[in-house]
Motif scaffolding. Structure first.
Motif, PDB file in Angstrom:
ATOM      1  N   SER A  11       0.920  -1.120  -0.013  1.00 21.79           N
ATOM      2  CA  SER A  11       0.210   0.033  -0.038  1.00 21.79           C
ATOM      3  C   SER A  11       0.925   1.080   0.065  1.00 21.79           C
ATOM      4  CB  SER A  11      -0.933   0.032   1.169  1.00 21.79           C
ATOM      5  OG  SER A  11      -0.143   0.127   2.361  1.00 21.79           O
ATOM      6  N   SER A  12       0.296   2.291  -0.466  1.00 21.16           N
ATOM      7  CA  SER A  12       1.209   3.678  -0.510  1.00 21.16           C
ATOM      8  C   SER A  12       1.498   3.885   1.039  1.00 21.16           C
ATOM      9  CB  SER A  12       0.235   4.839  -0.965  1.00 21.16           C
ATOM     10  OG  SER A  12      -1.023   5.038  -0.269  1.00 21.16           O
ATOM     11  N   ALA A  13       0.671   3.699   2.021  1.00 17.37           N
ATOM     12  CA  ALA A  13       1.156   4.232   3.481  1.00 17.37           C
ATOM     13  C   ALA A  13       2.097   3.223   3.901  1.00 17.37           C
ATOM     14  CB  ALA A  13      -0.061   3.769   4.324  1.00 17.37           C
ATOM     15  N   TYR A  14       2.173   1.894   3.533  1.00 13.87           N
ATOM     16  CA  TYR A  14       3.443   0.949   3.786  1.00 13.87           C
ATOM     17  C   TYR A  14       4.744   1.273   3.160  1.00 13.87           C
ATOM     18  CZ  TYR A  14       6.213  -3.139   5.067  1.00 13.87           C
ATOM     19  OH  TYR A  14       7.210  -3.904   5.421  1.00 13.87           O
ATOM     20  N   GLY A  47       4.264   3.073  13.048  1.00 13.11           N
ATOM     21  CA  GLY A  47       3.446   2.236  12.211  1.00 13.11           C
ATOM     22  C   GLY A  47       2.051   2.450  12.387  1.00 13.11           C
ATOM     23  N   ASN A  48       1.246   1.736  12.017  1.00 12.43           N
ATOM     24  CA  ASN A  48      -0.297   2.009  11.920  1.00 12.43           C
ATOM     25  C   ASN A  48      -0.924   1.185  12.807  1.00 12.43           C
ATOM     26  OD1 ASN A  48       0.327  -0.858  11.035  1.00 12.43           O
ATOM     27  ND2 ASN A  48      -1.225  -0.600   9.205  1.00 12.43           N
ATOM     28  N   ASP A  86      -0.835   7.624  23.552  1.00 17.86           N
ATOM     29  CA  ASP A  86       0.567   7.948  23.688  1.00 17.86           C
ATOM     30  C   ASP A  86       1.562   6.811  23.730  1.00 17.86           C
ATOM     31  OD1 ASP A  86      -0.012  10.721  23.857  1.00 17.86           O
ATOM     32  OD2 ASP A  86      -0.419  10.750  25.886  1.00 17.86           O
ATOM     33  N   ASN A  87       0.998   5.668  24.163  1.00 18.44           N
ATOM     34  CA  ASN A  87       2.009   4.454  24.246  1.00 18.44           C
ATOM     35  C   ASN A  87       1.498   3.623  23.246  1.00 18.44           C
ATOM     36  OD1 ASN A  87       3.177   2.394  25.385  1.00 18.44           O
ATOM     37  ND2 ASN A  87       1.597   1.322  26.306  1.00 18.44           N
ATOM     38  N   TYR A  88       1.976   4.160  21.986  1.00 26.46           N
ATOM     39  CA  TYR A  88       1.875   3.631  20.771  1.00 26.46           C
ATOM     40  C   TYR A  88       2.976   2.597  20.419  1.00 26.46           C
ATOM     41  CZ  TYR A  88       6.160   6.424  19.695  1.00 26.46           C
ATOM     42  OH  TYR A  88       7.564   7.064  19.812  1.00 26.46           O
ATOM     43  N   ALA A  89       2.675   1.541  19.521  1.00 28.66           N
ATOM     44  CA  ALA A  89       3.542   0.384  19.369  1.00 28.66           C
ATOM     45  C   ALA A  89       4.516   0.712  18.355  1.00 28.66           C
ATOM     46  CB  ALA A  89       2.616  -0.997  18.923  1.00 28.66           C
ATOM     47  N   HIS A  90       5.475  -0.055  18.085  1.00 30.21           N
ATOM     48  CA  HIS A  90       6.374  -0.156  16.920  1.00 30.21           C
ATOM     49  C   HIS A  90       6.120  -1.253  16.055  1.00 30.21           C
ATOM     50  CE1 HIS A  90       9.065   2.939  18.638  1.00 30.21           C
ATOM     51  NE2 HIS A  90       9.265   2.028  19.770  1.00 30.21           N
TER      52      HIS A  90
END
Length: 281
Positions: A223-226, A252-253, A261-265
């Motif tokens: 995809s364009s996002a990836y 990432g997504n 705030d505790n986003y994932a890698h």
């Protein structure tokens, strides 16, 4: 006089050596985060039902010990149209597997991960990839016209936006070569994508393709996002000197619905992939 000068230099050297101090340089730390390796890849010619997702936690930069595998999480992928759910079973080693996934080209899917009381979600569409039409070797198109390169040819589908991720890995090498591209200037044309081993600038080691080298080739439709995600990531790990990218947090997504705030890698991707192998002659 010569003896006096030599004695003075000796005492000065001893004094300088004895006055050395140990300087502790503080290293910036970051919070431990969930790391998601959710690459749902449907290899052409297979059913694509067997899939694996890996979960771990991030570590400090100099950390070399410890088990970072995440166990006890809930991992589910759902088909956004039919509502079918595919449960990934915890293997107690950080891997979550299923053998009943149903891949559908152009279909949107949602990943849900529940870990440590927080819910992470991501959405992606399964992207097709065109066929590889030819693989051959040559010496004319690389950075060094005296050395061998391996070429991969394919036809870009016309009148649509296409994004590619290609992974080359020579047997015996520790790391693969990762490349991304789009069809902005090649729409509908035959594409010749080549791979050449580059000299290691850190060691000045001369390392080129040799007869007998075996190259594994994987070409993904993405995809364009990836594409944007991988483009930044490759710049981060591949830039040197004047061309070194400014370090940034590559997100990432996978969005934490409980605590943003505790986003994932990591990234949740769904792709169709061509896999091939070529032995240099």
């Amino acid at each position: 006089m010569k003896i006096y000068i030599r004695t003075t230099i000796l005492f000065l050297a001893i004094a300088l050596a004895s006055c050395s101090d140990v300087i502790d340089v503080p290293v910036q730390t970051a919070p431990t985060r969930l790391v998601v390796e959710a690459s749902i890849d449907w290899e052409k010619g297979t059913m694509g039902n067997e899939q694996t997702i890996r979960l771990s936690t991030s570590t400090a930069f100099f950390e070399t010990t410890g088990n970072t595998a995440v166990t006890g999480a809930s991992v589910i992928i759902s088909n956004d149209t039919s509502g079918d759910e595919f449960l990934f079973v915890d293997q107690s080693n950080g891997e979550y597997t299923t053998d009943d996934f149903v891949p559908v080209i152009g279909q949107s899917y949602t990943l849900q991960i529940i870990h440590d009381g927080e819910t992470y979600m991501a959405q992606e569409t399964l992207i097709p990839v065109t066929d590889i039409t030819n693989i051959y070797q040559g010496r004319e198109d690389g950075f060094d016209d005296e050395e061998l390169e391996v070429h991969v040819e394919f036809i870009d589908p016309a009148n649509e936006d296409n994004y590619y991720f290609i992974r080359f890995k020579r047997e015996g090498d520790l790391l693969p070569e990762l490349e991304v591209g789009d069809d902005e200037f090649i729409d509908g044309n035959e594409v010749d994508w080549w791979y050449e081993v580059q000299e290691d600038e850190d060691t000045d080691k001369i390392d080129v393709l040799q007869p007998g080298d075996v190259i594994s080739i994987e070409m993904y439709g993405i995809s364009s996002a990836y594409y944007n995600y991988m483009d930044i990531l490759i710049d981060q790990i591949g830039g040197v000197g004047l061309f070194q990218a400014t370090p940034v947090a590559v997100k990432g997504n996978c969005v934490n619905q409980t605590n943003p705030d505790n986003y994932a890698h990591g990234y949740f991707r769904l792709t169709e992939v061509n896999k091939a192998s070529y032995t240099v002659e």
